[in-house]
Design an enzyme around this catalytic site. Structure first.
Site, PDB file in Angstrom:
ATOM      1  N   TYR A 144       0.744  -1.307  -0.176  1.00 39.66           N
ATOM      2  CA  TYR A 144       0.124   0.023  -0.126  1.00 39.66           C
ATOM      3  C   TYR A 144       0.834   1.315   0.188  1.00 39.66           C
ATOM      4  O   TYR A 144       0.300   2.408   0.146  1.00 39.66           O
ATOM      5  CB  TYR A 144      -1.052  -0.092   1.242  1.00 39.66           C
ATOM      6  CG  TYR A 144      -2.048  -0.785   1.067  1.00 39.66           C
ATOM      7  CD1 TYR A 144      -2.349  -1.992   0.058  1.00 39.66           C
ATOM      8  CD2 TYR A 144      -3.085  -0.944   1.874  1.00 39.66           C
ATOM      9  CE1 TYR A 144      -3.320  -2.722  -0.143  1.00 39.66           C
ATOM     10  CE2 TYR A 144      -4.379  -1.886   1.597  1.00 39.66           C
ATOM     11  CZ  TYR A 144      -4.310  -2.666   0.820  1.00 39.66           C
ATOM     12  OH  TYR A 144      -5.280  -3.476   0.782  1.00 39.66           O
ATOM     13  N   LYS A 190       2.867 -14.717   5.565  1.00 39.43           N
ATOM     14  CA  LYS A 190       3.042 -15.680   4.372  1.00 39.43           C
ATOM     15  C   LYS A 190       4.566 -16.105   4.119  1.00 39.43           C
ATOM     16  O   LYS A 190       4.931 -16.009   3.199  1.00 39.43           O
ATOM     17  CB  LYS A 190       2.297 -15.279   3.235  1.00 39.43           C
ATOM     18  CG  LYS A 190       2.111 -16.442   2.296  1.00 39.43           C
ATOM     19  CD  LYS A 190       0.873 -17.560   2.603  1.00 39.43           C
ATOM     20  CE  LYS A 190       0.966 -18.545   1.514  1.00 39.43           C
ATOM     21  NZ  LYS A 190       0.237 -19.798   1.732  1.00 39.43           N
ATOM     22  N   ASP A 223      -3.554 -17.407   4.495  1.00 38.63           N
ATOM     23  CA  ASP A 223      -4.734 -18.256   4.194  1.00 38.63           C
ATOM     24  C   ASP A 223      -5.282 -18.771   5.313  1.00 38.63           C
ATOM     25  O   ASP A 223      -6.540 -19.275   5.377  1.00 38.63           O
ATOM     26  CB  ASP A 223      -4.211 -19.279   2.733  1.00 38.63           C
ATOM     27  CG  ASP A 223      -3.062 -19.811   3.260  1.00 38.63           C
ATOM     28  OD1 ASP A 223      -2.288 -19.707   4.107  1.00 38.63           O
ATOM     29  OD2 ASP A 223      -2.493 -20.476   2.255  1.00 38.63           O
ATOM     30  N   ASP A 247      -5.782  -5.163   6.151  1.00 42.46           N
ATOM     31  CA  ASP A 247      -7.135  -4.618   5.590  1.00 42.46           C
ATOM     32  C   ASP A 247      -8.040  -5.705   5.289  1.00 42.46           C
ATOM     33  O   ASP A 247      -9.114  -5.915   5.458  1.00 42.46           O
ATOM     34  CB  ASP A 247      -6.541  -3.911   4.161  1.00 42.46           C
ATOM     35  CG  ASP A 247      -7.530  -3.160   3.471  1.00 42.46           C
ATOM     36  OD1 ASP A 247      -8.623  -2.954   4.403  1.00 42.46           O
ATOM     37  OD2 ASP A 247      -7.633  -2.826   2.394  1.00 42.46           O
ATOM     38  N   ASP A 251     -11.964  -6.696   7.403  1.00 43.19           N
ATOM     39  CA  ASP A 251     -12.931  -6.665   6.669  1.00 43.19           C
ATOM     40  C   ASP A 251     -13.887  -8.240   7.036  1.00 43.19           C
ATOM     41  O   ASP A 251     -14.905  -8.285   7.230  1.00 43.19           O
ATOM     42  CB  ASP A 251     -12.950  -6.547   5.490  1.00 43.19           C
ATOM     43  CG  ASP A 251     -13.213  -4.941   4.656  1.00 43.19           C
ATOM     44  OD1 ASP A 251     -12.638  -4.189   5.530  1.00 43.19           O
ATOM     45  OD2 ASP A 251     -13.973  -4.866   3.676  1.00 43.19           O
TER      46      ASP A 251
HETATM   47  P1  ATP Z   1     -13.344  -0.036   0.670  1.00 44.69           P
HETATM   48  O1  ATP Z   1     -12.180  -0.558  -0.224  1.00 44.69           O
HETATM   49  O2  ATP Z   1     -12.845   1.638   0.598  1.00 44.69           O
HETATM   50  O3  ATP Z   1     -13.233  -0.594   1.869  1.00 44.69           O
HETATM   51  P2  ATP Z   1     -15.290  -1.571  -0.568  1.00 44.69           P
HETATM   52  O4  ATP Z   1     -15.661  -1.125  -2.014  1.00 44.69           O
HETATM   53  O5  ATP Z   1     -14.428  -2.713  -0.271  1.00 44.69           O
HETATM   54  O6  ATP Z   1     -14.818  -0.297  -0.022  1.00 44.69           O
HETATM   55  P3  ATP Z   1     -17.649  -1.189   0.921  1.00 44.69           P
HETATM   56  O7  ATP Z   1     -17.748   0.145   0.571  1.00 44.69           O
HETATM   57  O8  ATP Z   1     -17.238  -1.238   2.490  1.00 44.69           O
HETATM   58  O9  ATP Z   1     -16.700  -2.169  -0.085  1.00 44.69           O
HETATM   59  O10 ATP Z   1     -18.887  -2.049   0.947  1.00 44.69           O
HETATM   60  C1  ATP Z   1     -18.819  -3.521   0.749  1.00 44.69           C
HETATM   61  C2  ATP Z   1     -20.301  -3.839   1.092  1.00 44.69           C
HETATM   62  O11 ATP Z   1     -20.820  -3.872   2.451  1.00 44.69           O
HETATM   63  C3  ATP Z   1     -21.417  -3.265   0.127  1.00 44.69           C
HETATM   64  O12 ATP Z   1     -22.455  -3.965  -0.060  1.00 44.69           O
HETATM   65  C4  ATP Z   1     -22.043  -2.419   1.053  1.00 44.69           C
HETATM   66  O13 ATP Z   1     -23.325  -1.854   0.903  1.00 44.69           O
HETATM   67  C5  ATP Z   1     -21.763  -2.999   2.542  1.00 44.69           C
HETATM   68  N1  ATP Z   1     -21.569  -1.861   3.667  1.00 44.69           N
HETATM   69  C6  ATP Z   1     -20.554  -1.249   3.888  1.00 44.69           C
HETATM   70  N2  ATP Z   1     -20.844  -0.449   4.753  1.00 44.69           N
HETATM   71  C7  ATP Z   1     -22.166  -0.514   5.199  1.00 44.69           C
HETATM   72  C8  ATP Z   1     -22.902   0.023   6.462  1.00 44.69           C
HETATM   73  N3  ATP Z   1     -22.313   1.049   7.235  1.00 44.69           N
HETATM   74  N4  ATP Z   1     -24.081  -0.408   6.449  1.00 44.69           N
HETATM   75  C9  ATP Z   1     -24.644  -1.501   5.766  1.00 44.69           C
HETATM   76  N5  ATP Z   1     -23.869  -2.070   4.647  1.00 44.69           N
HETATM   77  C10 ATP Z   1     -22.510  -1.632   4.470  1.00 44.69           C
END
Ligand code: ATP
Length: 359
Positions: A144, A190, A223, A247, A251
């Site tokens: 990054y 890894k 993994d 990151d 998630d």
């Molecule tokens: P980034 O790379 O910036 O983290 P991203 O494109 O990977 O963004 P997000 O914007 O986090 O992804 O969204 C991933 C999924 O999670 C989407 O379907 C989104 O609607 C859902 N999501 C993210 N935040 C929320 C929230 N606060 N409430 C409900 N759903 C959410």
């Protein structure tokens, strides 16, 4: 989330001055669902001032896709100046310009530790009821760093930067956090494939582990860790890892705990910190008023906890704990919850329900 950052106080209070009469907070509204969850957090912060008498001077800072289209820059100089003159920054997610905003700010303020607590709350679709872990992600190097270039029209290269010092200091953050928790650290890498970069990271973690004999230390390949987060997420306490792995794993952990919309984070340095949800701008649901506000609200709570620890302000620490309790109670009650959690409440209604529980 109560007292997540307390055991790190030594680290970020090195340059602490006297408690200010008011806290200047740089507020980035962000893009996509950003403005909606910011309004939700403001409901809570207003309540914090009312109930606990904490003076917050909120200053809007323009950054992100909207700033780019208005000024031609995602992070204008004036915004950087405003952030520099604040005590802390609360940031909603920005969209396509994320690398130009948060990645730049992390490097500019040396916010080397990205701390991402993940917990299972009631009435969520968490895979396990006992999830209580923290992903500690190195925040300033790895892939990054943005060192990408075309070698020729057919070949793109990215440089992965891993230093011993940065790996050591992030490992220290992980071990210190574990001291105040279940006393277990899992270093994730890894090194069987990325022998040089991950090898160096693993060596730094092992060196730090020797200084914390009271902590149970283990290592997992990334993994295997991804699978174990689904299989037995309750078995983790503190995960320490490099930037990109952290990151992705955070998630995953947040989703395993019920929703991306529940997980807050802190970008921590020695002198400054930025607090933000781990999720992105979620353009797919933007403008519909259905985004889950909890990650942004818990990020505000983390910010208050950090301000409280840094400036010795008990009211801030109490307010942080009350916010988390109120979130817990609204989730337990299950009536005012957003669609991602299976409810029908709107973003602002959920925030109002949380604010109403803060006494
Ligand atoms: P980034 O790379 O910036 O983290 P991203 O494109 O990977 O963004 P997000 O914007 O986090 O992804 O969204 C991933 C999924 O999670 C989407 O379907 C989104 O609607 C859902 N999501 C993210 N935040 C929320 C929230 N606060 N409430 C409900 N759903 C959410």
């Amino acid at each position: 989330m109560a007292s997540v950052l307390a055991s790190l106080r030594e680290l970020y209070s090195r340059s602490t001055s006297l408690k200010p009469s008011e806290y200047v907070i740089a507020l980035i509204q962000g893009d996509g669902i950003g403005p909606e969850i910011t309004s939700a957090a403001l409901e809570i912060l207003r309540r914090v001032s009312e109930v606990y008498g904490i003076k917050l001077n909120l200053r809007y800072v323009e950054a992100g896709d909207s700033a780019l289209s208005k000024y031609g820059e995602a992070l204008p100089k004036s915004s950087i100046e405003l952030i520099k003159s604040s005590h802390a920054c609360l940031k909603a997610p920005v969209g396509e310009t994320s690398a130009d905003v948060i990645v730049r700010l992390r490097i500019m303020f040396d916010l080397f530790a990205n701390i991402r607590p993940v917990k299972s709350y009631p009435n969520t679709q968490a895979l396990s009821k006992d999830i209580d872990l923290i992903v500690v992600r190195e925040n300033t190097e790895d892939l990054y760093r943005g060192l990408e270039f075309m070698l020729n029209p057919n070949t793109a290269l990215a440089i992965r930067v891993i230093t011993y010092e940065a790996s050591r200091r992030i490992a220290e953050v992980g071990f210190r956090l574990a001291l105040g928790r279940k006393r277990k650290v899992t270093a994730v890498h890894k090194s069987n494939v990325l022998r040089t970069t991950c090898g160096l990271f693993a060596k730094a973690c092992r060196d730090v582990a020797k200084e914390f004999p009271e902590i149970t230390y283990e290592e997992q390949y990334v993994d295997a860790c991804a699978a174990n987060l689904v299989r037995k997420p309750h078995a983790f306490d503190v995960i320490v890892t490099t930037n990109m792995f952290g990151d992705i794993l955070s998630d995953e952990a947040a989703q395993v705990a019920g929703s991306l919309g529940l997980a807050p984070s802190c970008n921590l340095g020695y002198n400054y910190a930025i607090f933000e949800p781990i999720h992105g701008a979620a353009f797919d649901i933007a403008g519909k008023g259905i985004a889950n506000p909890v990650a942004m609200i818990l990020s505000s709570a983390l910010m208050l906890e950090w301000l409280g620890a840094k400036y010795g302000d008990v009211a801030c620490i109490r307010a942080a704990h009350r916010i988390e309790e109120a979130v817990y109670n609204v989730l337990l009650d299950g009536r005012e919850i957003t669609p991602d959690l299976g409810g029908t409440a709107r973003t602002l209604d959920m925030a109002k329900a949380i604010a109403a529980k803060m006494t």
